[in-house]
Motif scaffolding. Structure first.
Motif, PDB file in Angstrom:
ATOM      1  N   MET A  82    -116.436 -45.762 -83.346  1.00 24.68           N
ATOM      2  CA  MET A  82    -115.633 -46.748 -84.073  1.00 24.68           C
ATOM      3  C   MET A  82    -114.349 -46.046 -84.492  1.00 24.68           C
ATOM      4  O   MET A  82    -114.394 -44.939 -85.018  1.00 24.68           O
ATOM      5  CB  MET A  82    -116.373 -47.251 -85.307  1.00 24.68           C
ATOM      6  CG  MET A  82    -117.618 -48.041 -84.967  1.00 24.68           C
ATOM      7  SD  MET A  82    -118.434 -48.668 -86.437  1.00 24.68           S
ATOM      8  CE  MET A  82    -117.589 -50.224 -86.599  1.00 24.68           C
ATOM      9  N   THR A  83    -113.233 -46.711 -84.251  1.00 25.52           N
ATOM     10  CA  THR A  83    -111.961 -46.089 -84.590  1.00 25.52           C
ATOM     11  C   THR A  83    -110.925 -47.121 -84.996  1.00 25.52           C
ATOM     12  O   THR A  83    -110.903 -48.233 -84.465  1.00 25.52           O
ATOM     13  CB  THR A  83    -111.418 -45.242 -83.417  1.00 25.52           C
ATOM     14  OG1 THR A  83    -110.208 -44.601 -83.817  1.00 25.52           O
ATOM     15  CG2 THR A  83    -111.189 -46.072 -82.167  1.00 25.52           C
ATOM     16  N   ARG A  85    -107.836 -46.181 -84.727  1.00 29.21           N
ATOM     17  CA  ARG A  85    -106.759 -45.791 -83.805  1.00 29.21           C
ATOM     18  C   ARG A  85    -107.107 -46.290 -82.416  1.00 29.21           C
ATOM     19  O   ARG A  85    -107.476 -45.529 -81.534  1.00 29.21           O
ATOM     20  CB  ARG A  85    -106.589 -44.278 -83.804  1.00 29.21           C
ATOM     21  CG  ARG A  85    -106.111 -43.758 -85.147  1.00 29.21           C
ATOM     22  CD  ARG A  85    -106.056 -42.260 -85.175  1.00 29.21           C
ATOM     23  NE  ARG A  85    -105.234 -41.752 -84.081  1.00 29.21           N
ATOM     24  CZ  ARG A  85    -105.169 -40.474 -83.759  1.00 29.21           C
ATOM     25  NH1 ARG A  85    -105.863 -39.571 -84.428  1.00 29.21           N
ATOM     26  NH2 ARG A  85    -104.413 -40.074 -82.765  1.00 29.21           N
ATOM     27  N   ALA A  86    -106.978 -47.582 -82.230  1.00 25.49           N
ATOM     28  CA  ALA A  86    -107.430 -48.215 -80.998  1.00 25.49           C
ATOM     29  C   ALA A  86    -106.347 -48.256 -79.923  1.00 25.49           C
ATOM     30  O   ALA A  86    -106.110 -49.280 -79.298  1.00 25.49           O
ATOM     31  CB  ALA A  86    -107.935 -49.618 -81.294  1.00 25.49           C
ATOM     32  N   GLN A  87    -105.689 -47.132 -79.714  1.00 23.85           N
ATOM     33  CA  GLN A  87    -104.706 -47.034 -78.641  1.00 23.85           C
ATOM     34  C   GLN A  87    -105.459 -46.997 -77.308  1.00 23.85           C
ATOM     35  O   GLN A  87    -106.520 -46.377 -77.202  1.00 23.85           O
ATOM     36  CB  GLN A  87    -103.870 -45.766 -78.785  1.00 23.85           C
ATOM     37  CG  GLN A  87    -103.190 -45.603 -80.121  1.00 23.85           C
ATOM     38  CD  GLN A  87    -102.126 -46.645 -80.377  1.00 23.85           C
ATOM     39  OE1 GLN A  87    -101.602 -47.262 -79.449  1.00 23.85           O
ATOM     40  NE2 GLN A  87    -101.814 -46.878 -81.627  1.00 23.85           N
ATOM     41  N   GLU A  90    -106.357 -43.500 -76.157  1.00 30.19           N
ATOM     42  CA  GLU A  90    -107.448 -42.859 -76.888  1.00 30.19           C
ATOM     43  C   GLU A  90    -108.798 -43.455 -76.494  1.00 30.19           C
ATOM     44  O   GLU A  90    -109.775 -42.729 -76.315  1.00 30.19           O
ATOM     45  CB  GLU A  90    -107.247 -42.983 -78.396  1.00 30.19           C
ATOM     46  CG  GLU A  90    -108.340 -42.262 -79.164  1.00 30.19           C
ATOM     47  CD  GLU A  90    -108.034 -42.077 -80.634  1.00 30.19           C
ATOM     48  OE1 GLU A  90    -108.993 -41.830 -81.380  1.00 30.19           O
ATOM     49  OE2 GLU A  90    -106.859 -42.159 -81.024  1.00 30.19           O
ATOM     50  N   ILE A  91    -108.844 -44.767 -76.350  1.00 25.99           N
ATOM     51  CA  ILE A  91    -110.091 -45.420 -75.925  1.00 25.99           C
ATOM     52  C   ILE A  91    -110.494 -44.918 -74.542  1.00 25.99           C
ATOM     53  O   ILE A  91    -111.651 -44.563 -74.306  1.00 25.99           O
ATOM     54  CB  ILE A  91    -109.933 -46.954 -75.950  1.00 25.99           C
ATOM     55  CG1 ILE A  91    -109.802 -47.425 -77.402  1.00 25.99           C
ATOM     56  CG2 ILE A  91    -111.108 -47.638 -75.259  1.00 25.99           C
ATOM     57  CD1 ILE A  91    -109.409 -48.886 -77.546  1.00 25.99           C
ATOM     58  N   VAL A 102    -116.394 -48.145 -77.227  1.00 21.29           N
ATOM     59  CA  VAL A 102    -115.492 -47.888 -78.346  1.00 21.29           C
ATOM     60  C   VAL A 102    -115.250 -49.222 -79.040  1.00 21.29           C
ATOM     61  O   VAL A 102    -114.865 -50.195 -78.399  1.00 21.29           O
ATOM     62  CB  VAL A 102    -114.149 -47.270 -77.889  1.00 21.29           C
ATOM     63  CG1 VAL A 102    -113.230 -47.053 -79.089  1.00 21.29           C
ATOM     64  CG2 VAL A 102    -114.386 -45.961 -77.151  1.00 21.29           C
ATOM     65  N   ILE A 103    -115.510 -49.259 -80.338  1.00 19.97           N
ATOM     66  CA  ILE A 103    -115.319 -50.466 -81.139  1.00 19.97           C
ATOM     67  C   ILE A 103    -114.150 -50.214 -82.080  1.00 19.97           C
ATOM     68  O   ILE A 103    -114.124 -49.216 -82.802  1.00 19.97           O
ATOM     69  CB  ILE A 103    -116.596 -50.804 -81.939  1.00 19.97           C
ATOM     70  CG1 ILE A 103    -117.753 -51.103 -80.968  1.00 19.97           C
ATOM     71  CG2 ILE A 103    -116.342 -51.970 -82.885  1.00 19.97           C
ATOM     72  CD1 ILE A 103    -119.095 -51.296 -81.653  1.00 19.97           C
ATOM     73  N   SER A 104    -113.200 -51.131 -82.077  1.00 15.26           N
ATOM     74  CA  SER A 104    -112.019 -50.997 -82.928  1.00 15.26           C
ATOM     75  C   SER A 104    -112.328 -51.453 -84.343  1.00 15.26           C
ATOM     76  O   SER A 104    -113.072 -52.408 -84.552  1.00 15.26           O
ATOM     77  CB  SER A 104    -110.871 -51.844 -82.375  1.00 15.26           C
ATOM     78  OG  SER A 104    -110.507 -51.388 -81.102  1.00 15.26           O
ATOM     79  N   LYS A 105    -111.746 -50.735 -85.302  1.00 11.13           N
ATOM     80  CA  LYS A 105    -111.796 -51.146 -86.705  1.00 11.13           C
ATOM     81  C   LYS A 105    -110.506 -51.883 -87.016  1.00 11.13           C
ATOM     82  O   LYS A 105    -109.456 -51.458 -86.554  1.00 11.13           O
ATOM     83  CB  LYS A 105    -111.915 -49.927 -87.624  1.00 11.13           C
ATOM     84  CG  LYS A 105    -113.242 -49.243 -87.608  1.00 11.13           C
ATOM     85  CD  LYS A 105    -113.188 -48.095 -88.607  1.00 11.13           C
ATOM     86  CE  LYS A 105    -114.478 -47.332 -88.694  1.00 11.13           C
ATOM     87  NZ  LYS A 105    -114.370 -46.211 -89.636  1.00 11.13           N
ATOM     88  N   PHE A 107    -113.907 -54.060 -87.424  1.00 12.12           N
ATOM     89  CA  PHE A 107    -114.812 -54.627 -86.436  1.00 12.12           C
ATOM     90  C   PHE A 107    -115.329 -55.981 -86.916  1.00 12.12           C
ATOM     91  O   PHE A 107    -115.236 -56.316 -88.096  1.00 12.12           O
ATOM     92  CB  PHE A 107    -115.978 -53.677 -86.145  1.00 12.12           C
ATOM     93  CG  PHE A 107    -116.850 -53.401 -87.347  1.00 12.12           C
ATOM     94  CD1 PHE A 107    -117.996 -54.141 -87.576  1.00 12.12           C
ATOM     95  CD2 PHE A 107    -116.524 -52.390 -88.243  1.00 12.12           C
ATOM     96  CE1 PHE A 107    -118.794 -53.894 -88.680  1.00 12.12           C
ATOM     97  CE2 PHE A 107    -117.319 -52.128 -89.348  1.00 12.12           C
ATOM     98  CZ  PHE A 107    -118.462 -52.881 -89.576  1.00 12.12           C
TER      99      PHE A 107
END
Length: 127
Positions: A82-83, A85-87, A90-91, A102-105, A107
């Protein structure tokens, strides 16, 4: 029951995730507030899946996973990061380096259990 080890330094995030996962009754959740705590408790808990915050003080989610991967019983446990920083770059890097998802915050609490179940089911099919 899916045994999930959730690691996040933010108590509010842990609480929201726990409420969302307990709502459906399909998860046994162990929550840790740091990578060090997770490393200490992971083997005894025997998780089916990791849910790791990327950005934590002292030890990132990636570093936590690296330490847990040294334990033979944890070597193939799928890891979801979970991040905030959903660039895309990076994912992509996380996925290329062993993340199952990868789950974006922030969420969506209502879809969290389905996202985790999909990862666990995919990992089960791959073995």
């Amino acid at each position: 029951m899916i045994k999930l080890l959730h690691v996040d330094d933010d108590a509010d995030i842990r609480e929201i995730a726990l409420m969302a996962l307990e709502l459906f009754g399909e998860f046994e959740v162990l929550q840790c507030s740091s990578g060090a705590e997770a490393i200490e408790k992971a083997v005894a808990f025997g998780p089916d899946v990791f849910l790791l915050d990327m950005m934590m003080p002292n030890m990132t989610g990636r570093e936590t996973l690296s330490h847990m991967r040294k334990e033979p019983s944890l070597g193939s446990v799928p890891a979801i990061f979970m991040t905030a920083r959903a660039q895309v770059s990076e994912i992509d890097e996380l996925l290329q380096n062993g993340a199952a998802e990868v789950i974006s915050k922030p969420f969506d609490p209502m879809s969290l259990s389905d996202q985790i179940k999909q990862v666990v089911e995919k990992a089960a099919r791959a073995t």
